[in-house]
Design an enzyme around this catalytic site. Structure first.
Site, PDB file in Angstrom:
ATOM      1  N   TRP A   6      -7.365   3.788 -10.767  1.00  0.00           N
ATOM      2  CA  TRP A   6      -6.666   3.679  -9.487  1.00  0.00           C
ATOM      3  C   TRP A   6      -7.411   2.718  -8.562  1.00  0.00           C
ATOM      4  O   TRP A   6      -6.806   1.880  -7.891  1.00  0.00           O
ATOM      5  CB  TRP A   6      -6.514   5.056  -8.841  1.00  0.00           C
ATOM      6  CG  TRP A   6      -5.797   5.014  -7.521  1.00  0.00           C
ATOM      7  CD1 TRP A   6      -6.358   5.027  -6.278  1.00  0.00           C
ATOM      8  CD2 TRP A   6      -4.380   4.930  -7.316  1.00  0.00           C
ATOM      9  NE1 TRP A   6      -5.384   4.968  -5.315  1.00  0.00           N
ATOM     10  CE2 TRP A   6      -4.155   4.899  -5.929  1.00  0.00           C
ATOM     11  CE3 TRP A   6      -3.284   4.877  -8.167  1.00  0.00           C
ATOM     12  CZ2 TRP A   6      -2.895   4.823  -5.357  1.00  0.00           C
ATOM     13  CZ3 TRP A   6      -2.016   4.809  -7.616  1.00  0.00           C
ATOM     14  CH2 TRP A   6      -1.830   4.771  -6.226  1.00  0.00           C
ATOM     15  N   TRP A   7      -8.742   2.841  -8.510  1.00  0.00           N
ATOM     16  CA  TRP A   7      -9.522   1.925  -7.679  1.00  0.00           C
ATOM     17  C   TRP A   7      -9.272   0.479  -8.098  1.00  0.00           C
ATOM     18  O   TRP A   7      -9.089  -0.387  -7.246  1.00  0.00           O
ATOM     19  CB  TRP A   7     -11.006   2.225  -7.804  1.00  0.00           C
ATOM     20  CG  TRP A   7     -11.481   3.494  -7.165  1.00  0.00           C
ATOM     21  CD1 TRP A   7     -10.809   4.303  -6.284  1.00  0.00           C
ATOM     22  CD2 TRP A   7     -12.745   4.103  -7.367  1.00  0.00           C
ATOM     23  NE1 TRP A   7     -11.583   5.367  -5.933  1.00  0.00           N
ATOM     24  CE2 TRP A   7     -12.776   5.276  -6.578  1.00  0.00           C
ATOM     25  CE3 TRP A   7     -13.856   3.785  -8.132  1.00  0.00           C
ATOM     26  CZ2 TRP A   7     -13.888   6.110  -6.535  1.00  0.00           C
ATOM     27  CZ3 TRP A   7     -14.955   4.615  -8.091  1.00  0.00           C
ATOM     28  CH2 TRP A   7     -14.972   5.772  -7.294  1.00  0.00           C
TER      29      TRP A   7
ATOM     30  N   TYR B 217      -3.918  15.994   1.495  1.00  0.00           N
ATOM     31  CA  TYR B 217      -4.513  14.672   1.650  1.00  0.00           C
ATOM     32  C   TYR B 217      -3.494  13.790   2.345  1.00  0.00           C
ATOM     33  O   TYR B 217      -2.392  13.597   1.849  1.00  0.00           O
ATOM     34  CB  TYR B 217      -4.860  14.130   0.262  1.00  0.00           C
ATOM     35  CG  TYR B 217      -5.680  12.861   0.176  1.00  0.00           C
ATOM     36  CD1 TYR B 217      -6.048  12.123   1.287  1.00  0.00           C
ATOM     37  CD2 TYR B 217      -6.083  12.402  -1.059  1.00  0.00           C
ATOM     38  CE1 TYR B 217      -6.801  10.973   1.170  1.00  0.00           C
ATOM     39  CE2 TYR B 217      -6.845  11.240  -1.195  1.00  0.00           C
ATOM     40  CZ  TYR B 217      -7.194  10.530  -0.074  1.00  0.00           C
ATOM     41  OH  TYR B 217      -7.942   9.381  -0.201  1.00  0.00           O
TER      42      TYR B 217
ATOM     43  N   TYR C 107       0.840  -1.193   0.000  1.00  0.00           N
ATOM     44  CA  TYR C 107       0.000   0.000   0.000  1.00  0.00           C
ATOM     45  C   TYR C 107       0.882   1.252   0.000  1.00  0.00           C
ATOM     46  O   TYR C 107       0.672   2.177  -0.783  1.00  0.00           O
ATOM     47  CB  TYR C 107      -0.929  -0.003   1.221  1.00  0.00           C
ATOM     48  CG  TYR C 107      -1.933   1.123   1.221  1.00  0.00           C
ATOM     49  CD1 TYR C 107      -3.172   0.977   0.620  1.00  0.00           C
ATOM     50  CD2 TYR C 107      -1.641   2.346   1.818  1.00  0.00           C
ATOM     51  CE1 TYR C 107      -4.100   2.006   0.611  1.00  0.00           C
ATOM     52  CE2 TYR C 107      -2.548   3.388   1.809  1.00  0.00           C
ATOM     53  CZ  TYR C 107      -3.779   3.210   1.213  1.00  0.00           C
ATOM     54  OH  TYR C 107      -4.692   4.240   1.192  1.00  0.00           O
TER      55      TYR C 107
ATOM     56  N   HIS D 101       1.386   4.125  -3.032  1.00  0.00           N
ATOM     57  CA  HIS D 101       1.118   5.542  -2.794  1.00  0.00           C
ATOM     58  C   HIS D 101       2.378   6.398  -2.905  1.00  0.00           C
ATOM     59  O   HIS D 101       2.290   7.563  -3.269  1.00  0.00           O
ATOM     60  CB  HIS D 101       0.414   5.740  -1.447  1.00  0.00           C
ATOM     61  CG  HIS D 101      -1.046   5.446  -1.534  1.00  0.00           C
ATOM     62  ND1 HIS D 101      -1.538   4.158  -1.560  1.00  0.00           N
ATOM     63  CD2 HIS D 101      -2.106   6.263  -1.630  1.00  0.00           C
ATOM     64  CE1 HIS D 101      -2.857   4.203  -1.664  1.00  0.00           C
ATOM     65  NE2 HIS D 101      -3.229   5.477  -1.717  1.00  0.00           N
TER      66      HIS D 101
END
Length: 104
Positions: free
Chosen positions: A76-77, A41, A18, A22
């Site tokens: 991206w999802w 963010y 993860y 990112h």
């Protein structure tokens, strides 16, 4: 300016993956988020529960609701769906968080 906080869930064993994904976030996705009004963010991980806590700062004139139809966000999802809890459309399962305290 508005702040939005929510939580998501990472699948076991994917903490490093993860972060890796990112750390290499697609420039076109970052650009899209900024264009739609998200200017700050952050995502935090509770390593005990694998709960991801996200906080976004959103401009007053933001068009965040228009993000969900954008092909790059949907891509991206799809890219992230194998390592976190998702809805049938591969969007992450998000649970909103209520702000109880803020200090400037």
């Amino acid at each position: 300016m508005e702040s939005k906080a929510f939580k998501m869930k990472l699948l076991p064993g994917f903490e490093k993956e993860y972060k890796k994904r990112h750390d290499a976030i697609w420039p076109e996705l970052s650009r899209l988020l900024a264009e739609k009004g998200i200017y700050d963010y952050s995502i935090f991980l509770d390593e005990e529960t694998l709960t991801l806590f996200a906080v976004q700062k959103i401009k007053a004139d933001a068009e965040v609701d228009k993000l969900f139809d954008e092909p790059v966000l949907r891509k991206w999802w799809d890219y992230m769906a194998d390592i976190m809890e998702t809805n049938p459309d591969n969007s992450p399962v998000e649970r909103p968080l209520k702000m109880l305290f803020h200090m400037d």
